[in-house]
Design a protein around this motif. Sequence first.
Motif, short mmCIF file in Angstrom:
data_model
loop_
_atom_site.label_atom_id
_atom_site.label_comp_id
_atom_site.label_asym_id
_atom_site.label_seq_id
_atom_site.Cartn_x
_atom_site.Cartn_y
_atom_site.Cartn_z
N ALA A 137 1.15 -1.32 0.04
CA ALA A 137 -0.13 0.05 -0.34
C ALA A 137 1.38 1.42 -0.16
O ALA A 137 0.51 2.59 -0.22
N ASP A 138 2.03 0.82 -0.11
CA ASP A 138 3.39 2.08 0.04
C ASP A 138 3.48 2.94 -0.97
O ASP A 138 4.10 3.35 -1.35
N LEU A 139 3.82 1.54 -1.98
CA LEU A 139 4.48 1.54 -2.91
C LEU A 139 3.40 1.66 -4.70
O LEU A 139 2.44 0.90 -4.38
N GLU A 140 4.18 3.10 -5.18
CA GLU A 140 3.15 2.94 -6.33
C GLU A 140 3.63 3.03 -7.67
O GLU A 140 5.07 3.08 -8.13
N VAL A 141 4.00 2.25 -9.45
CA VAL A 141 4.45 2.01 -10.01
C VAL A 141 3.18 2.14 -11.04
O VAL A 141 2.04 1.80 -11.44
N THR A 142 3.94 3.17 -11.71
CA THR A 142 3.00 4.18 -12.81
C THR A 142 3.89 4.04 -14.43
O THR A 142 5.39 4.32 -13.99
N ILE A 190 8.92 4.90 -10.24
CA ILE A 190 8.47 4.06 -8.81
C ILE A 190 7.91 5.48 -7.83
O ILE A 190 9.57 5.64 -7.57
N THR A 191 7.57 4.89 -7.04
CA THR A 191 7.30 5.92 -5.67
C THR A 191 7.06 5.08 -4.85
O THR A 191 5.85 4.09 -4.36
N GLY A 192 7.40 5.65 -2.77
CA GLY A 192 7.81 4.55 -2.03
C GLY A 192 6.99 6.07 -1.35
O GLY A 192 7.50 7.06 -0.93
N LYS A 193 6.04 6.14 -0.01
CA LYS A 193 5.65 6.66 0.75
C LYS A 193 5.27 5.76 1.75
O LYS A 193 4.48 5.32 2.21
N ALA A 194 6.40 5.81 3.11
CA ALA A 194 5.91 4.60 4.41
C ALA A 194 4.92 5.47 4.66
O ALA A 194 5.12 6.58 5.37
N HIS A 195 4.04 5.13 5.50
CA HIS A 195 2.70 5.46 6.14
C HIS A 195 3.12 4.76 8.06
O HIS A 195 3.43 3.75 8.36
N ARG A 196 3.97 5.94 8.42
CA ARG A 196 4.03 5.61 9.73
C ARG A 196 3.43 6.24 10.82
O ARG A 196 2.20 6.85 10.60
N ASP A 197 2.96 4.81 11.96
CA ASP A 197 2.39 5.22 13.16
C ASP A 197 2.82 6.54 14.26
O ASP A 197 3.75 7.02 13.72
N GLU A 198 1.43 6.94 14.35
CA GLU A 198 1.50 8.52 14.89
C GLU A 198 2.28 8.60 16.48
O GLU A 198 2.71 9.43 16.70
#
Length: 152
Positions: free
Chosen positions: A61-66, A74-82
């Motif tokens: 869910a953190d990665l996008e391949v376009t 290839i984009t990566g945006k890690a969702h961190r816990d608050e």
Amino acid sequence: MRTFDLSPLFRSTVGFEHLSRMLDAASRLDEQAAAYPPYNIEKLGEDRYRITMAVAGFGDADLEVTAHDHTLIITGKAHRDEAEVQYLHRGIAGRPFERRFELADFIRVDGAALVNGLLHVDLVREVPEQMKPRTIAIETKRSPKVIEGKAA
């Protein structure tokens, strides 16, 4: 010297304008950004390739391949816990990234898979039939055969 003048080449070529754009993009690369995340490019066969990228800490869910206009992004945006986390040592970067790969003509993305922290992007070259080399039959026009002064 960081600029390339390709105008002499454009006098005798058609459709290679993207080379100038690609060279400009290559000259603007930030060397530090080019090191993260590490990746491999493999040749699996005559027309098959794979890009393998180490993306530890990223989920699917953190990665996008376009794929867009001869560019694979290839984009990566890690969702961190608050919740506030106190690290004694932080060796896993997990920072956002965007990696771009210029694709040659007729290269398409065949699929992507995330396995054991490695993102595998499979590429395949599909040359259309009309672009493949073909043999052209050579016709010859024979002169009529002459037998005893008469045309046969």
